[in-house]
Write a protein that holds these residues in place. Structure first.
Motif, PDB file in Angstrom:
ATOM      1  N   ARG A   1      52.995  -4.694   4.539  1.00  0.00           N
ATOM      2  CA  ARG A   1      52.293  -4.850   5.237  1.00  0.00           C
ATOM      3  C   ARG A   1      52.801  -3.741   6.257  1.00  0.00           C
ATOM      4  O   ARG A   1      53.633  -4.178   6.629  1.00  0.00           O
ATOM      5  CB  ARG A   1      51.590  -6.178   5.292  1.00  0.00           C
ATOM      6  N   CYS A   2      52.146  -3.725   7.321  1.00  0.00           N
ATOM      7  CA  CYS A   2      52.360  -2.773   8.533  1.00  0.00           C
ATOM      8  C   CYS A   2      53.480  -4.304   9.681  1.00  0.00           C
ATOM      9  O   CYS A   2      52.349  -5.375  10.182  1.00  0.00           O
ATOM     10  CB  CYS A   2      52.119  -1.788   9.373  1.00  0.00           C
ATOM     11  N   PRO A   3      54.596  -4.226   9.688  1.00  0.00           N
ATOM     12  CA  PRO A   3      55.055  -5.684  10.406  1.00  0.00           C
ATOM     13  C   PRO A   3      54.270  -5.090  12.250  1.00  0.00           C
ATOM     14  O   PRO A   3      54.484  -6.435  12.521  1.00  0.00           O
ATOM     15  CB  PRO A   3      56.418  -4.780  10.574  1.00  0.00           C
ATOM     16  N   ARG A   4      54.237  -3.967  12.401  1.00  0.00           N
ATOM     17  CA  ARG A   4      53.081  -4.128  14.119  1.00  0.00           C
ATOM     18  C   ARG A   4      52.059  -4.460  14.170  1.00  0.00           C
ATOM     19  O   ARG A   4      51.480  -5.417  14.550  1.00  0.00           O
ATOM     20  CB  ARG A   4      53.777  -2.953  14.659  1.00  0.00           C
ATOM     21  N   CYS A   5      51.224  -4.301  13.055  1.00  0.00           N
ATOM     22  CA  CYS A   5      49.407  -4.231  12.628  1.00  0.00           C
ATOM     23  C   CYS A   5      48.791  -4.774  11.908  1.00  0.00           C
ATOM     24  O   CYS A   5      48.048  -5.342  12.134  1.00  0.00           O
ATOM     25  CB  CYS A   5      48.654  -3.421  13.129  1.00  0.00           C
ATOM     26  N   GLY A   6      49.857  -5.449  10.841  1.00  0.00           N
ATOM     27  CA  GLY A   6      49.201  -6.246   9.552  1.00  0.00           C
ATOM     28  C   GLY A   6      48.328  -5.440   8.400  1.00  0.00           C
ATOM     29  O   GLY A   6      48.122  -5.814   7.468  1.00  0.00           O
ATOM     30  N   PHE A   7      48.271  -4.252   9.005  1.00  0.00           N
ATOM     31  CA  PHE A   7      47.873  -3.297   8.006  1.00  0.00           C
ATOM     32  C   PHE A   7      48.486  -3.001   6.801  1.00  0.00           C
ATOM     33  O   PHE A   7      49.452  -3.172   6.702  1.00  0.00           O
ATOM     34  CB  PHE A   7      47.083  -1.784   8.428  1.00  0.00           C
ATOM     35  N   PRO A   8      46.841  -3.068   5.451  1.00  0.00           N
ATOM     36  CA  PRO A   8      48.225  -3.572   3.664  1.00  0.00           C
ATOM     37  C   PRO A   8      48.284  -1.715   3.854  1.00  0.00           C
ATOM     38  O   PRO A   8      47.563  -0.397   3.995  1.00  0.00           O
ATOM     39  CB  PRO A   8      46.710  -3.498   3.226  1.00  0.00           C
ATOM     40  N   VAL A   9      49.914  -1.257   3.405  1.00  0.00           N
ATOM     41  CA  VAL A   9      50.515   0.270   3.378  1.00  0.00           C
ATOM     42  C   VAL A   9      51.134   0.214   2.369  1.00  0.00           C
ATOM     43  O   VAL A   9      51.642  -0.930   1.068  1.00  0.00           O
ATOM     44  CB  VAL A   9      50.769  -0.480   4.586  1.00  0.00           C
ATOM     45  N   LEU A  10      51.295   1.683   1.823  1.00  0.00           N
ATOM     46  CA  LEU A  10      51.741   1.694   0.964  1.00  0.00           C
ATOM     47  C   LEU A  10      53.142   1.982   1.287  1.00  0.00           C
ATOM     48  O   LEU A  10      52.963   2.944   2.283  1.00  0.00           O
ATOM     49  CB  LEU A  10      51.358   2.606  -0.580  1.00  0.00           C
ATOM     50  N   ARG A  11      54.686   2.062   0.653  1.00  0.00           N
ATOM     51  CA  ARG A  11      55.701   2.286   1.065  1.00  0.00           C
ATOM     52  C   ARG A  11      56.286   3.153  -0.052  1.00  0.00           C
ATOM     53  O   ARG A  11      56.559   2.430  -0.983  1.00  0.00           O
ATOM     54  CB  ARG A  11      56.544   1.136   2.065  1.00  0.00           C
ATOM     55  N   GLN A  12      57.349   4.325   0.377  1.00  0.00           N
ATOM     56  CA  GLN A  12      57.532   4.823  -1.177  1.00  0.00           C
ATOM     57  C   GLN A  12      59.071   5.700  -0.597  1.00  0.00           C
ATOM     58  O   GLN A  12      58.359   6.243   0.708  1.00  0.00           O
ATOM     59  CB  GLN A  12      56.823   5.448  -1.843  1.00  0.00           C
ATOM     60  N   LEU A  13      60.135   6.428  -1.266  1.00  0.00           N
ATOM     61  CA  LEU A  13      60.481   7.637  -0.429  1.00  0.00           C
ATOM     62  C   LEU A  13      59.855   8.601  -1.903  1.00  0.00           C
ATOM     63  O   LEU A  13      59.950   8.907  -2.687  1.00  0.00           O
ATOM     64  CB  LEU A  13      61.936   7.251  -1.569  1.00  0.00           C
TER      65      LEU A  13
ATOM     66  N   ARG B   1      64.905  14.919  -4.075  1.00  0.00           N
ATOM     67  CA  ARG B   1      66.222  15.235  -3.398  1.00  0.00           C
ATOM     68  C   ARG B   1      66.333  14.932  -1.758  1.00  0.00           C
ATOM     69  O   ARG B   1      67.058  13.821  -1.450  1.00  0.00           O
ATOM     70  CB  ARG B   1      66.012  16.962  -4.216  1.00  0.00           C
ATOM     71  N   ALA B   2      65.486  15.508  -1.698  1.00  0.00           N
ATOM     72  CA  ALA B   2      65.579  15.837   0.408  1.00  0.00           C
ATOM     73  C   ALA B   2      64.084  14.210   0.826  1.00  0.00           C
ATOM     74  O   ALA B   2      62.734  15.049   1.322  1.00  0.00           O
ATOM     75  CB  ALA B   2      64.885  16.385   1.590  1.00  0.00           C
ATOM     76  N   ALA B   3      64.160  13.113  -0.353  1.00  0.00           N
ATOM     77  CA  ALA B   3      63.200  12.185   0.123  1.00  0.00           C
ATOM     78  C   ALA B   3      62.640  12.058   1.704  1.00  0.00           C
ATOM     79  O   ALA B   3      63.243  11.757   2.646  1.00  0.00           O
ATOM     80  CB  ALA B   3      63.122  11.201  -0.555  1.00  0.00           C
ATOM     81  N   LEU B   4      61.041  11.818   2.240  1.00  0.00           N
ATOM     82  CA  LEU B   4      60.840  11.044   3.244  1.00  0.00           C
ATOM     83  C   LEU B   4      60.449   9.793   2.627  1.00  0.00           C
ATOM     84  O   LEU B   4      59.469   9.331   1.423  1.00  0.00           O
ATOM     85  CB  LEU B   4      59.472  11.961   2.937  1.00  0.00           C
ATOM     86  N   ASP B   5      60.571   9.091   4.047  1.00  0.00           N
ATOM     87  CA  ASP B   5      60.145   7.595   3.685  1.00  0.00           C
ATOM     88  C   ASP B   5      58.236   7.440   4.065  1.00  0.00           C
ATOM     89  O   ASP B   5      58.537   7.075   5.285  1.00  0.00           O
ATOM     90  CB  ASP B   5      61.246   6.484   4.383  1.00  0.00           C
ATOM     91  N   VAL B   6      57.828   7.571   3.431  1.00  0.00           N
ATOM     92  CA  VAL B   6      56.561   7.210   3.866  1.00  0.00           C
ATOM     93  C   VAL B   6      55.641   6.463   3.815  1.00  0.00           C
ATOM     94  O   VAL B   6      56.539   5.201   2.906  1.00  0.00           O
ATOM     95  CB  VAL B   6      55.371   8.067   2.123  1.00  0.00           C
ATOM     96  N   THR B   7      55.080   5.894   4.857  1.00  0.00           N
ATOM     97  CA  THR B   7      54.323   4.882   4.850  1.00  0.00           C
ATOM     98  C   THR B   7      52.911   5.961   5.499  1.00  0.00           C
ATOM     99  O   THR B   7      52.369   6.118   6.234  1.00  0.00           O
ATOM    100  CB  THR B   7      54.283   3.652   6.313  1.00  0.00           C
ATOM    101  N   ALA B   8      51.618   4.881   3.672  1.00  0.00           N
ATOM    102  CA  ALA B   8      50.544   5.303   3.794  1.00  0.00           C
ATOM    103  C   ALA B   8      49.509   3.728   3.919  1.00  0.00           C
ATOM    104  O   ALA B   8      50.033   3.006   3.516  1.00  0.00           O
ATOM    105  CB  ALA B   8      50.877   6.132   3.260  1.00  0.00           C
ATOM    106  N   ASP B   9      48.113   4.455   4.011  1.00  0.00           N
ATOM    107  CA  ASP B   9      46.950   3.813   4.592  1.00  0.00           C
ATOM    108  C   ASP B   9      47.563   3.020   2.261  1.00  0.00           C
ATOM    109  O   ASP B   9      46.965   3.959   2.224  1.00  0.00           O
ATOM    110  CB  ASP B   9      46.042   3.872   5.251  1.00  0.00           C
ATOM    111  N   ALA B  10      47.187   1.678   3.252  1.00  0.00           N
ATOM    112  CA  ALA B  10      46.594   1.319   1.312  1.00  0.00           C
ATOM    113  C   ALA B  10      45.151   2.444   0.618  1.00  0.00           C
ATOM    114  O   ALA B  10      45.302   1.393   0.257  1.00  0.00           O
ATOM    115  CB  ALA B  10      46.861   0.168   1.020  1.00  0.00           C
ATOM    116  N   ALA B  11      44.004   2.409   1.687  1.00  0.00           N
ATOM    117  CA  ALA B  11      43.351   2.408   1.328  1.00  0.00           C
ATOM    118  C   ALA B  11      43.312   3.556   0.787  1.00  0.00           C
ATOM    119  O   ALA B  11      43.245   5.002   1.070  1.00  0.00           O
ATOM    120  CB  ALA B  11      41.504   2.041   2.245  1.00  0.00           C
ATOM    121  N   GLU B  12      42.747   3.852  -0.678  1.00  0.00           N
ATOM    122  CA  GLU B  12      42.265   5.141  -1.631  1.00  0.00           C
ATOM    123  C   GLU B  12      40.756   5.845  -0.821  1.00  0.00           C
ATOM    124  O   GLU B  12      39.943   5.429  -0.750  1.00  0.00           O
ATOM    125  CB  GLU B  12      42.083   4.720  -2.525  1.00  0.00           C
TER     126      GLU B  12
END
Length: 115
Positions: free
Chosen positions: A16-28, A32-43
């Protein structure tokens, strides 16, 4: 040439997002040069994600792997109607802004050095 084995826990984590509590997915995302991605969990479909896409909000192809969901670069942007995988889009937080850090006062008067 074979593909290197994926690192343990390299897939997307549901949280969950620490600020708004919305369900999210987190992944690098990337090897090589990975991005730290936080995306909405809604498909979304590839077409719906493309409609929400703008330069500061990317969308990601969500693939089901044996280790769980994995976000990958959306290479299907030229023809989104042909992508069979669900997509997710970068999270735009609507929660309150993070509280500013309180300035710490030094333990000694101005001009005196601390060791």
């Amino acid at each position: 040439m074979s593909r290197p084995p994926a690192a343990a826990g390299s897939g997307a984590r549901r949280t969950r997002c620490p600020r708004c509590g919305f369900p999210v997915l987190r992944q690098l995302v990337g090897r090589r040069a990975a991005l730290d991605v936080t995306a909405d969990a809604a498909e979304l479909s590839a077409e719906a994600a493309e409609a929400l896409h703008h330069p500061n909000r990317l969308h990601w192809c969500l693939r089901a792997t044996r280790d769980g969901p994995e976000m990958r670069w959306a290479d299907c942007r030229r023809r989104p109607e042909t992508c069979p995988h669900p997509h997710v889009i970068d999270h735009e937080c609507t929660g309150p802004p993070a509280s500013p850090q309180r300035a710490r006062t030094p333990p000694v008067p101005d001009g005196q050095l601390t060791l």
